[in-house]
Design an enzyme around this catalytic site. Structure first.
Site: not given
Length: 184
Positions: A43, A59-61, A97
């Site tokens: 991203k 960001c990501d989860s 993250a």
């Protein structure tokens, strides 16, 4: 969270096909942790490729069930009910993250894990919960907004509240202070 923390920023959609990326990462055998990290980097890199100046945060989860299966955001109320049923009475891991890209390369990254202990959920509770929370949780991996009624799903949470919200905020603020973006 960034606004509330006083971090100057501009939100830019990364335009990433997350399903395709997750399929690629799964084929590569990436763990849940590494998948969250790779998605965050992808991203940030996509936005940086648009020529955006400065530090670009991605960001990501990712939610990994007790059996190792990764959950995606539910596409329907019925799928949300399936996810909640699968999590009922189990512990799952939530990996959040954050990756910062400057120019064309990552300059900082951090991944944190929260262990989410879901209490046993009755079918009646799940339906009542979805009456209140659907479709608001359709964009939430794990089918919960812990800052709202989703907190009722849990008997215990191990890890940072910010990680559960989707961003390892405290380490990010520390990095931004070292870069002079935030006052020390």
């Amino acid at each position: 969270m960034l606004t509330d923390a006083g971090v100057p920023h501009e939100a830019v959609a990364a335009m990433v096909d997350e399903d395709a990326a997750k399929a690629t990462f799964a084929a590569q055998g990436l763990s849940a942790r590494d998948t969250a990290d790779a998605l965050a980097e992808l991203k940030a890199s996509k936005v940086a490729a648009l020529g955006a100046p400065g530090l670009i945060l991605g960001c990501d989860s990712v939610v990994a069930l007790h059996d190792g299966r990764l959950l995606d955001k539910p596409v329907s109320r019925a799928e949300a009910a399936e996810h909640l049923t699968a999590m009922s009475g189990q512990v799952h891991e939530l990996w959040s993250a954050a990756v910062i890209v400057e120019g064309t390369r990552p300059v900082w990254r951090h991944v944190e894990r929260a262990r989410m202990h879901v209490r046993p959920l009755s079918p009646t509770f799940i339906e009542t919960y979805l009456d209140v929370e659907w479709p608001a949780i359709s964009g939430c991996v794990g089918c919960y907004r812990i800052e709202g009624p989703g907190v009722q799903l849990f008997s215990r949470v191990e890890g940072s509240h910010f990680t559960v919200l989707g961003l390892p905020l405290l380490p990010l603020l520390g990095y931004l202070r070292t870069r002079g973006v935030m006052t020390s």
